[in-house]
Design an enzyme around this catalytic site. Structure first.
Site, PDB file in Angstrom:
ATOM      1  N   THR A 208       0.532  -1.252   0.002  1.00  0.00           N
ATOM      2  CA  THR A 208      -0.540   0.088   0.150  1.00  0.00           C
ATOM      3  C   THR A 208       0.830   0.897  -0.072  1.00  0.00           C
ATOM      4  O   THR A 208       2.310   1.538   0.058  1.00  0.00           O
ATOM      5  CB  THR A 208      -0.610   0.101   1.631  1.00  0.00           C
ATOM      6  OG1 THR A 208      -1.835  -0.739   1.265  1.00  0.00           O
ATOM      7  CG2 THR A 208      -1.699   1.171   1.621  1.00  0.00           C
ATOM      8  N   ARG A 236     -13.336  -9.117  -0.389  1.00  0.00           N
ATOM      9  CA  ARG A 236     -12.175  -7.928   0.596  1.00  0.00           C
ATOM     10  C   ARG A 236     -12.055  -7.095   0.927  1.00  0.00           C
ATOM     11  O   ARG A 236     -11.892  -6.433  -0.538  1.00  0.00           O
ATOM     12  CB  ARG A 236     -11.172  -9.429   1.513  1.00  0.00           C
ATOM     13  CG  ARG A 236     -10.705  -8.908   2.314  1.00  0.00           C
ATOM     14  CD  ARG A 236      -9.255  -8.241   1.397  1.00  0.00           C
ATOM     15  NE  ARG A 236      -8.292  -8.160   3.086  1.00  0.00           N
ATOM     16  CZ  ARG A 236      -7.620  -7.121   2.592  1.00  0.00           C
ATOM     17  NH1 ARG A 236      -7.463  -6.721   2.567  1.00  0.00           N
ATOM     18  NH2 ARG A 236      -6.571  -7.233   4.101  1.00  0.00           N
ATOM     19  N   GLY A 238      -9.924  -4.116   3.318  1.00  0.00           N
ATOM     20  CA  GLY A 238      -8.498  -4.600   3.958  1.00  0.00           C
ATOM     21  C   GLY A 238      -9.290  -2.898   5.162  1.00  0.00           C
ATOM     22  O   GLY A 238      -9.848  -2.625   5.129  1.00  0.00           O
ATOM     23  N   ASP A 239      -8.138  -2.602   5.894  1.00  0.00           N
ATOM     24  CA  ASP A 239      -7.699  -2.181   6.831  1.00  0.00           C
ATOM     25  C   ASP A 239      -8.497  -0.413   6.157  1.00  0.00           C
ATOM     26  O   ASP A 239      -8.645   1.203   6.640  1.00  0.00           O
ATOM     27  CB  ASP A 239      -6.892  -1.601   7.581  1.00  0.00           C
ATOM     28  CG  ASP A 239      -5.587  -1.132   6.997  1.00  0.00           C
ATOM     29  OD1 ASP A 239      -5.646  -2.472   6.224  1.00  0.00           O
ATOM     30  OD2 ASP A 239      -4.476  -0.888   7.356  1.00  0.00           O
ATOM     31  N   THR A 259       0.193   0.231   6.756  1.00  0.00           N
ATOM     32  CA  THR A 259      -0.137  -0.467   5.275  1.00  0.00           C
ATOM     33  C   THR A 259       0.696  -2.223   6.120  1.00  0.00           C
ATOM     34  O   THR A 259       0.925  -2.264   6.702  1.00  0.00           O
ATOM     35  CB  THR A 259       1.572  -0.531   4.438  1.00  0.00           C
ATOM     36  OG1 THR A 259       1.489  -1.747   3.645  1.00  0.00           O
ATOM     37  CG2 THR A 259       2.813   0.085   5.393  1.00  0.00           C
ATOM     38  N   GLY A 260       0.142  -3.098   5.441  1.00  0.00           N
ATOM     39  CA  GLY A 260       0.243  -4.724   6.285  1.00  0.00           C
ATOM     40  C   GLY A 260      -1.488  -4.899   6.236  1.00  0.00           C
ATOM     41  O   GLY A 260      -1.812  -5.116   5.946  1.00  0.00           O
ATOM     42  N   GLY A 262      -4.107  -6.197   6.793  1.00  0.00           N
ATOM     43  CA  GLY A 262      -5.192  -5.622   7.132  1.00  0.00           C
ATOM     44  C   GLY A 262      -6.215  -6.238   7.983  1.00  0.00           C
ATOM     45  O   GLY A 262      -6.800  -5.535   8.715  1.00  0.00           O
TER      46      GLY A 262
HETATM   47  N1  ASP Z   1      -2.776  -2.899   4.237  1.00  0.00           N
HETATM   48  C1  ASP Z   1      -3.545  -3.355   3.502  1.00  0.00           C
HETATM   49  C2  ASP Z   1      -4.583  -4.578   3.054  1.00  0.00           C
HETATM   50  O1  ASP Z   1      -4.987  -5.243   4.091  1.00  0.00           O
HETATM   51  C3  ASP Z   1      -2.509  -4.320   1.940  1.00  0.00           C
HETATM   52  C4  ASP Z   1      -1.402  -3.770   2.438  1.00  0.00           C
HETATM   53  O2  ASP Z   1      -1.153  -2.997   3.175  1.00  0.00           O
HETATM   54  O3  ASP Z   1      -0.537  -3.710   1.820  1.00  0.00           O
HETATM   55  O4  ASP Z   1      -5.895  -4.605   2.190  1.00  0.00           O
END
Ligand code: ASP
Length: 343
Positions: A208, A236, A238-239, A259-260, A262
């Protein structure tokens, strides 16, 4: 009368003496005129897997993104403009998992999420699962500014964006070979036809982009844009489009972009949690970010990171993975980093 004059003179002398006392002098640290911090995703980003060209391409892109936001802030522009334009640049780059470089869903589509929050009035806008909006962060800003809602999803969000002059593209615009190949690998490993390397497995969750800016008026904006996770199913989300999970901003505390993985960031409302530690616990940004990312989230098993800044222009770039594309700029200071060992 004479006595009164003497008393007043004495009091004045005492007060002057007190003011001159170094013990009572408060050291006021000037906040920088502006500050901007960005990320381009956290994950298994290892130096051994990078070519010098790839390393340079990422650093150039991070620098260029900062230049865009900084040029707006330098001229007294608003943090919301800086965040939108900086993220627009990152959405145009196929290096990042947002806009042009978005990853593929299980069905071979690109479904993008974005959100933006303005710390002055805590107004916010978000879009989820959009497939034809070139710049999802701009659509999120349109939700913030031109609607009474905070979050719109799918077809409705796309219709709203189009009506409000946001650029619409053919979904084929988002198809890149690199991301298509990642999906094919993920599908094969799901069917048991091949095994993803540990790095590839971890990596499908990250990428992200995000930006937080503090402008000359002292207003903070945070924004996040993503393609989500490779091989995601069932629309789906995410966050990243969720205010309080992937994005949060409040002038009184801080602005955060995450980022991570989610699902973890949603469950533990990571962005808001950092601000809440400052608001209710009186902690500094550094303490709050470190605790949430490197203690709480690690304990819960959630991989990822954040970039954040506070009213004084203090910056946090915490992550619990091997690396995070990250950078910040303020007058006279610029930092661009990728790997963990650079800290
Ligand atoms: N946080 C994002 C998600 O879960 C993905 C990412 O940050 O790479 O959709």
């Amino acid at each position: 009368m004479k006595q009164l004059t003497l008393i007043i003179t004495f009091c004045c002398l005492v007060m002057i003496g007190c003011n001159d006392s170094p013990r009572l002098k408060t050291v006021k640290v000037e906040r920088p005129k502006y500050t901007i911090v960005i990320h381009g995703g956290a994950g298994t980003i290892l130096k051994k897997n990078m070519t010098p060209q790839k390393d340079k391409a990422y650093r150039d892109a991070l620098n260029e993104a900062l230049n865009i936001g900084e040029s707006i802030l330098k001229l007294g522009g608003s943090s919301i403009d800086a965040v939108e334009k900086t993220i627009n640049f990152m959405e145009n780059s196929d290096l990042f998992n947002a806009g042009k470089g978005a990853v593929f869903t299980h069905e071979g589509k690109n479904e993008m999420d974005a959100s933006i929050m303005y710390g002055k009035d805590q107004n916010a806008g978000a879009v989820g699962g959009v497939t034809n909006i070139k710049h999802p962060i701009s659509a999120a800003r349109a939700v913030l500014e031109k609607s009474e809602h905070v979050m719109m999803a799918g077809k409705g969000a796309e219709d709203f964006a189009e009506k409000n002059g946001i650029e619409i593209v053919d979904p084929a615009y988002f198809k890149t070979e690199r991301r298509w190949n990642s999906l094919q690998k993920a599908l094969k490993s799901e069917k048991g036809e091949s095994v993803l390397s540990e790095d590839e497995d971890k990596d499908k969750k990250h990428g992200t982009v995000g930006c937080v800016a503090l402008d000359q008026d002292g207003n903070i904006t945070a924004g996040t844009s993503t393609g989500g996770m490779t091989n995601k199913k069932y629309n789906r989300l995410g966050d990243s489009p969720i205010i309080g999970a992937g994005t949060f901003a409040d002038n009184a505390t801080c602005g955060v972009s995450c980022t991570g993985h989610g699902e973890f960031f949603i469950r533990y409302t990571v962005a808001r949690d950092i601000a809440a530690m400052m608001e209710y616990g009186g902690k500094s940004l550094a303490e709050s970010a470190h605790y949430v990312i490197n203690e709480k989230l690690v304990e819960k098993g959630g991989a990822g990171g954040i970039v954040a800044l506070d009213q004084e222009g203090n910056v946090a770039m915490d992550f619990n993975t091997e690396g995070m594309y990250r950078a910040y700029s303020k007058p006279g200071e610029r930092v661009v980093k990728i790997y963990k060992e650079e800290d």
